[in-house]
Enzyme design. Sequence first.
Site, PDB file in Angstrom:
ATOM      1  N   ASP A 339      47.020 -87.648  50.563  1.00 21.07           N
ATOM      2  CA  ASP A 339      45.705 -87.025  50.651  1.00 21.07           C
ATOM      3  C   ASP A 339      45.691 -85.828  49.692  1.00 21.07           C
ATOM      4  O   ASP A 339      46.750 -85.323  49.305  1.00 21.07           O
ATOM      5  CB  ASP A 339      45.450 -86.577  52.089  1.00 21.07           C
ATOM      6  CG  ASP A 339      44.113 -85.894  52.258  1.00 21.07           C
ATOM      7  OD1 ASP A 339      43.123 -86.397  51.711  1.00 21.07           O
ATOM      8  OD2 ASP A 339      44.066 -84.849  52.925  1.00 21.07           O
ATOM      9  N   ASP A 540      46.968 -84.594  56.368  1.00 17.19           N
ATOM     10  CA  ASP A 540      46.999 -83.457  57.290  1.00 17.19           C
ATOM     11  C   ASP A 540      45.789 -83.387  58.196  1.00 17.19           C
ATOM     12  O   ASP A 540      45.704 -82.482  59.029  1.00 17.19           O
ATOM     13  CB  ASP A 540      47.106 -82.148  56.496  1.00 17.19           C
ATOM     14  CG  ASP A 540      45.779 -81.744  55.881  1.00 17.19           C
ATOM     15  OD1 ASP A 540      45.043 -82.646  55.420  1.00 17.19           O
ATOM     16  OD2 ASP A 540      45.478 -80.538  55.865  1.00 17.19           O
ATOM     17  N   ASP A 544      42.979 -88.635  58.455  1.00 20.77           N
ATOM     18  CA  ASP A 544      44.182 -89.299  57.953  1.00 20.77           C
ATOM     19  C   ASP A 544      44.955 -90.014  59.052  1.00 20.77           C
ATOM     20  O   ASP A 544      45.858 -90.801  58.753  1.00 20.77           O
ATOM     21  CB  ASP A 544      45.111 -88.283  57.278  1.00 20.77           C
ATOM     22  CG  ASP A 544      44.472 -87.613  56.082  1.00 20.77           C
ATOM     23  OD1 ASP A 544      43.780 -88.320  55.323  1.00 20.77           O
ATOM     24  OD2 ASP A 544      44.652 -86.398  55.906  1.00 20.77           O
TER      25      ASP A 544
END
Length: 805
Positions: A339, A540, A544
């Site tokens: 990410d 995080d 996700d």
Amino acid sequence: MEDTRSRLRDHADQLILAAAVGGLAAGGVAWCAGAHGAAHVVWGGVAVLGVLCSLTWVLAALRERRLDADVIALLALVGTLLVHEELAGALITVMLAGGRALEAAAAGRARRDLRALLARAPRTVRRRVGGAVGSAESTELTGSSELTVPSESAEPTTVETVPAEAVRPGDIVIVGAGEVVPVDGTLAGGAATLDESALTGEPLPVEYWSGDRLRSGVLNAGAPFDLRATSTAADGTYAGILRLVREAEQAKAPAVRAADRIAAWFLPLTLIVCGLAWWLSGEARRAVAVLVVATPCPLILAVPVAMVAGLSLTARRGVVVKGGGVLERLADVRTLIVDKTGTLTAGRPTLGGVVTAEDVSAEEVLRLAASLDQVSAHVLAAAVVRAAHERGLRLSAPRDAEEITGQGMRGYVEGREVHIGKAAFAGDPGDPGAAAWAETARRRSDADGALTVFIGVDGRAVGVLLFDDPVRPDSARTIRALRRGGVRRVVMATGDRRPVAEAVGSVTGVDEVFAECGPEFKADLVRAERAGAVTGMVGDGVNDAPALALADVGVAVGAGGTTASSEAADVVLTVDRLERLAEAMTVARRTKRIALQSAGGGMAASGVAMLVAALGHLPAAWGALLQEGIDLAAILNALRVLRPDEDAVRLDDRTQELARRFAAEHTAVWAVLDRMRAVADDLADQPTDAALGRVRQLHRDLVEDVLPHEEAEEELLYPAMAEALGGVDPMATMSRAHVEIQSQIRALGNLVRRRDLGAADIAELRLVLYGLYAVLRLHTLQEEESYLSLADVPGPAEDTAEPAA
């Protein structure tokens, strides 16, 4: 009684080992005293103890539908009793019990760093009821459960002691000096100094300001402060890490199951060799001797010992790995999906620049904005206040502050009316000529993907604050380290806009960028990548969590992440440094390699001993002693995992301190860089005296602040870094950049000392400013990425770095 049973269960391996060693020693004493019969009885009793323990372990494995290596040990023990080789049986029992105890000790060492968290969990907290919120310094903290303290407010403050489980979001909790923060929350006024080493491994205390988010489990290393709870104790960071501890203790590595599978084919092989030795020699003792040396303790012990040692090493570096199975899969990851926000970038808004009108300085605009933002709950307010503190600006207390929904905030600072928010809310910037700075700010915002906040003073817009999410200094270096370690493909998936995502991707060096992704797309991407290789996912946020759960290995950046992502992940970085993931993968690969070496070497040695025993040259008792040596060698080799990686760059204490010092000084360098770009943008073909005055002031700051900083780096930091990095003149390119920076500053000085500047001089002046900006910015970023980020505590670059573009 229950407590006694629990302690006995916890120390069962040590008690069995003590009984086995005691029996072996007692039999030896009896033998030396001439009581050979008594010695054999005692040794036989020890062998029977071994049979019972092995039978228990085998039955437990069969209940889990496994046929493990303990079967061979059980057969060997039974065989020694049948052929009256009681000494050999006693030795095998000591060998098995010693191995179990050693494994338990290694596991205890591996979990020591994590289990220490359990003892620190706060049981009670002090909660405010009524009264003012802010500094806790005036609160009288005593042992009483409730007291009232006079204060300046009309309403008295009541402090009550309650169980930590009773705290609810919105409660105000007092965290005293030396106490552990009991729940997640935000700092309710003032400042706080926290020791986060228990969670992150970072040795130095960290400063926080009003409005900053604080995590439970960290230690208050400064004065008491008030904390506004944002979660319950059960839902906080600390409780989440404790859950990870329990999961890590319960997991079993596939390598251990692989050892059991190897034992499944090793068992019939052993029986074949044993049967042949008996058939060809006609001696049952040879068969028993083969069984004794075939006991696959290297297989039983070396792999789990290596795994728990690897878990210990990653835990010390702030990486919680949920068991040996995850550690093994981590070693096999070949594709990594990451990410952007909070993973490759800092994950929080950071002041990236200040653009102002000609008659107002950037420092004054920032000071007025930060003074008003001290009482704001907006997500950007903490970034503004933090930036002002880093620049050493003196803030004033605002009055009559109020937030206007959808517009911004207004109030009075030192008698001046200050507005913060949208352009129209901040005020009219003035005539079109004077408002060129506003267009400059918009162009920078479009180019860098930055967020703009306008500042107005007394009805006139005077400046723009530019906010961005800076790339972590260690991101590119971490990606390179992952590639060196075997990761072949790195993909970035983010919900951000494509221009911003591509800028971050180009800086960090990923292979492919997917922008404007939702949770479903990320999950589909993980499925697609898993079809081609073992795939890891790093994230995080809550969005996700599905992808983290689907990946072969999910990695949550837990220091700044959410509970959902941490719970869904297999690996959690409790320290806010992405480079620790590369370290953990290095540990995982090394752990797996050493585990297989230990098991393979031990099994090979046992195979040779089996052949020698089958030929009649190795009696059972001596074979048991030889097997003890093989086991010890395999286990000691497995414990090599705990040794530090020889290839890793390690800074000594002096170099660490130098790196922290120069990282802190980069705050001033970034401030000069930000002004340099604005000064160059403001230079017209016919510049005003004010614009030229800003150029001269910029040159003075470069000479007085930046040049001494670069010279000190060359003299102090670079030699120390060269020694740590090794090789032939590793700092040569950085030193050459210092020479170029000094040359550009001299050229700028020659220009600003000219009395009459023509159009050609102004064009050259702009060229020098933009050139110096590019060289100094690139050089500063390189230092932070390649050198300063090696220190245990990241420098201010995480908060003040320029945008990726």
